[in-house]
Design a protein around this motif. Structure first.
Motif, PDB file in Angstrom:
ATOM      1  N   ASP A  39      -5.962  -2.816   6.514  1.00  0.00           N
ATOM      2  CA  ASP A  39      -6.663  -3.248   5.318  1.00  0.00           C
ATOM      3  C   ASP A  39      -5.893  -4.352   4.611  1.00  0.00           C
ATOM      4  OD1 ASP A  39      -8.703  -1.490   5.783  1.00  0.00           O
ATOM      5  OD2 ASP A  39      -8.242  -0.130   4.113  1.00  0.00           O
ATOM      6  N   TYR A  40      -4.570  -4.201   4.569  1.00  0.00           N
ATOM      7  CA  TYR A  40      -3.754  -5.261   3.961  1.00  0.00           C
ATOM      8  C   TYR A  40      -3.834  -6.544   4.792  1.00  0.00           C
ATOM      9  CZ  TYR A  40       0.244  -8.240   3.289  1.00  0.00           C
ATOM     10  OH  TYR A  40       1.018  -9.357   3.128  1.00  0.00           O
TER      11      TYR A  40
ATOM     12  N   ASP B  87      -4.692   2.337   9.109  1.00  0.00           N
ATOM     13  CA  ASP B  87      -5.805   1.894   8.255  1.00  0.00           C
ATOM     14  C   ASP B  87      -5.277   1.123   7.050  1.00  0.00           C
ATOM     15  OD1 ASP B  87      -7.748   2.984   9.871  1.00  0.00           O
ATOM     16  OD2 ASP B  87      -8.021   4.795   8.667  1.00  0.00           O
ATOM     17  N   ALA B  88      -4.242   1.660   6.410  1.00  0.00           N
ATOM     18  CA  ALA B  88      -3.660   0.996   5.242  1.00  0.00           C
ATOM     19  C   ALA B  88      -3.072  -0.360   5.626  1.00  0.00           C
ATOM     20  CB  ALA B  88      -2.585   1.883   4.620  1.00  0.00           C
TER      21      ALA B  88
ATOM     22  N   ALA C  85       0.860  -1.195   0.000  1.00  0.00           N
ATOM     23  CA  ALA C  85       0.000   0.000   0.000  1.00  0.00           C
ATOM     24  C   ALA C  85       0.890   1.237   0.000  1.00  0.00           C
ATOM     25  CB  ALA C  85      -0.926   0.007   1.211  1.00  0.00           C
TER      26      ALA C  85
ATOM     27  N   ASN D 237      -7.878   6.843  -7.459  1.00  0.00           N
ATOM     28  CA  ASN D 237      -8.933   5.985  -6.881  1.00  0.00           C
ATOM     29  C   ASN D 237      -8.571   5.581  -5.457  1.00  0.00           C
ATOM     30  OD1 ASN D 237     -10.664   5.847  -9.235  1.00  0.00           O
ATOM     31  ND2 ASN D 237      -9.120   4.507 -10.160  1.00  0.00           N
ATOM     32  N   ALA D 238      -8.194   6.572  -4.652  1.00  0.00           N
ATOM     33  CA  ALA D 238      -7.768   6.312  -3.283  1.00  0.00           C
ATOM     34  C   ALA D 238      -8.837   5.556  -2.505  1.00  0.00           C
ATOM     35  CB  ALA D 238      -7.446   7.627  -2.582  1.00  0.00           C
ATOM     36  N   ARG D 239      -8.418   4.567  -1.771  1.00  0.00           N
ATOM     37  CA  ARG D 239      -9.351   3.802  -0.939  1.00  0.00           C
ATOM     38  C   ARG D 239      -9.890   4.656   0.198  1.00  0.00           C
ATOM     39  NH1 ARG D 239      -7.574  -2.493  -0.111  1.00  0.00           N
ATOM     40  NH2 ARG D 239      -7.389  -3.042  -2.323  1.00  0.00           N
ATOM     41  N   LYS D 240      -9.044   5.570   0.673  1.00  0.00           N
ATOM     42  CA  LYS D 240      -9.481   6.458   1.751  1.00  0.00           C
ATOM     43  C   LYS D 240      -8.789   7.789   1.602  1.00  0.00           C
ATOM     44  CE  LYS D 240     -10.292   6.613   6.735  1.00  0.00           C
ATOM     45  NZ  LYS D 240     -10.211   5.853   8.021  1.00  0.00           N
TER      46      LYS D 240
ATOM     47  N   PRO E 234      -2.932  -0.158  -3.728  1.00  0.00           N
ATOM     48  CA  PRO E 234      -3.896   0.587  -2.908  1.00  0.00           C
ATOM     49  C   PRO E 234      -3.302   1.910  -2.425  1.00  0.00           C
ATOM     50  CG  PRO E 234      -3.827  -1.717  -2.267  1.00  0.00           C
ATOM     51  CD  PRO E 234      -2.683  -1.512  -3.209  1.00  0.00           C
TER      52      PRO E 234
ATOM     53  N   TYR F  89      -3.827   5.591  -0.120  1.00  0.00           N
ATOM     54  CA  TYR F  89      -4.468   6.299   0.991  1.00  0.00           C
ATOM     55  C   TYR F  89      -3.898   7.718   1.009  1.00  0.00           C
ATOM     56  CZ  TYR F  89      -5.745   1.566   2.298  1.00  0.00           C
ATOM     57  OH  TYR F  89      -6.260   0.288   2.263  1.00  0.00           O
TER      58      TYR F  89
ATOM     59  N   LYS G 279      -8.516  -6.562   2.750  1.00  0.00           N
ATOM     60  CA  LYS G 279      -9.541  -5.705   2.161  1.00  0.00           C
ATOM     61  C   LYS G 279      -9.059  -5.139   0.847  1.00  0.00           C
ATOM     62  CE  LYS G 279     -11.712  -4.289   6.490  1.00  0.00           C
ATOM     63  NZ  LYS G 279     -12.078  -3.172   7.365  1.00  0.00           N
TER      64      LYS G 279
END
Length: 286
Positions: free
Chosen positions: A281-282, A277-278, A130, A250-253, A225, A227, A286
């Motif tokens: 998620d890994y 969070d990153a 990420a 297209n950031a996840r957050k 991914p 962030y 997610k």
């Protein structure tokens, strides 16, 4: 009425049975709660990633101190290598070499100009799971800091820079760029006390002027991914540009906070939270 010993034994047995059932029920409830707390569906998750933090221009790795401390308290292994600030080709190659020395999964974080460096350095590195961008610049392949920034109104920082020529040992020359110390508080770190920004102005590390024109040859955010943290009061990179970058990637957050350009110093908890969070998620796929 006299109660027989047998009757008393039956009553005591019934009470013990009820107590055991109650304890069993509590234990079962605690067991379920513990499993759920570990992650979705009780999945043990993947290996905890190493967090690698890359600073930007006019700074050094100590700018991450508050974030490092919080991540370490959460049990993460953290590395904050020096960014040479000599230009995207040199700096990304240096970081790519460093990343090869890190075993296992990595969450790679870049602040400001460090966003360019991580984008190119992570290209083709499958261990980087990420990318986290903190008040960062995120050019695409073929773009430079200057060409991307030109899409939006110039940030106040651009009028507070000074250029200083330098010479190398091989007789080649170049130009370093600094923030004018008396303007650093206003355009770089307005949410920090002046006593702190005065020290930052005196100890800042310059970036080579050539770095602003260097075009990326790879943009890892295209297939990893992403962030993003945006400082609404950023005077060094236009916040509208940071939001554009997050949408394009297209950031996840995407997190917006009321901070200056140096959110990693003034708001280390918010920065740490996004990095975690990153990482989580890994770990939880997610």
């Amino acid at each position: 009425m006299r109660i027989s010993r047998e009757s008393l034994r039956i009553v005591h047995t019934a009470r013990w049975a009820a107590a055991l059932l109650a304890v069993s029920g509590i234990t079962s409830a605690l067991t379920v709660e513990t499993v759920q707390a570990g992650g979705p569906g009780g999945d043990p998750g993947r290996e905890k990633p190493t967090i690698v933090l890359v600073h930007g221009a006019f700074a050094d790795a100590s700018s991450w101190n508050g974030v490092v401390q919080r991540l370490q308290q959460n049990g993460y292994t953290v590395d904050a290598p020096a960014n040479p600030l000599r230009g995207v080709p040199q700096d990304s190659a240096y970081l790519a070499s460093f990343l090869k020395s890190v075993k296992g999964p990595i969450v790679l974080v870049g602040h400001s100009y460090g966003g360019e460096v991580i984008s190119q350095a992570a290209t083709g590195n499958d261990n980087v799971k990420a990318l986290v961008y903190i008040n960062a610049i995120m050019p695409d392949t073929g773009e430079s800091f200057s060409s991307l920034s030109a899409k939006f109104p110039a940030a106040p920082l651009t009028k507070a820079l000074k250029q200083v020529p330098f010479s190398n040992g091989d007789s080649t020359t170049g130009t370093d760029v600094y923030v004018q110390p008396d303007k650093l508080h206003q355009v770089f770190a307005a949410d920090l006390p002046t006593s702190q920004t005065n020290v930052m102005g005196a100890t800042q590390r310059p970036i080579a002027l050539s770095a602003f024109a260097d075009k990326l040859t790879g943009a890892a955010w295209r297939n990893k991914p992403v962030y993003v943290l945006v400082g609404r009061q950023d005077q060094a990179i236009n916040p509208a540009l940071e939001l554009f970058e997050a949408k394009r990637a297209n950031a996840r957050k995407t997190v917006e906070i009321n901070s200056s350009h140096v959110s990693l110093v003034s708001h280390p908890q918010a920065v740490k939270n996004l990095i975690v969070d990153a990482a989580e998620d890994y770990m939880w796929k997610k």
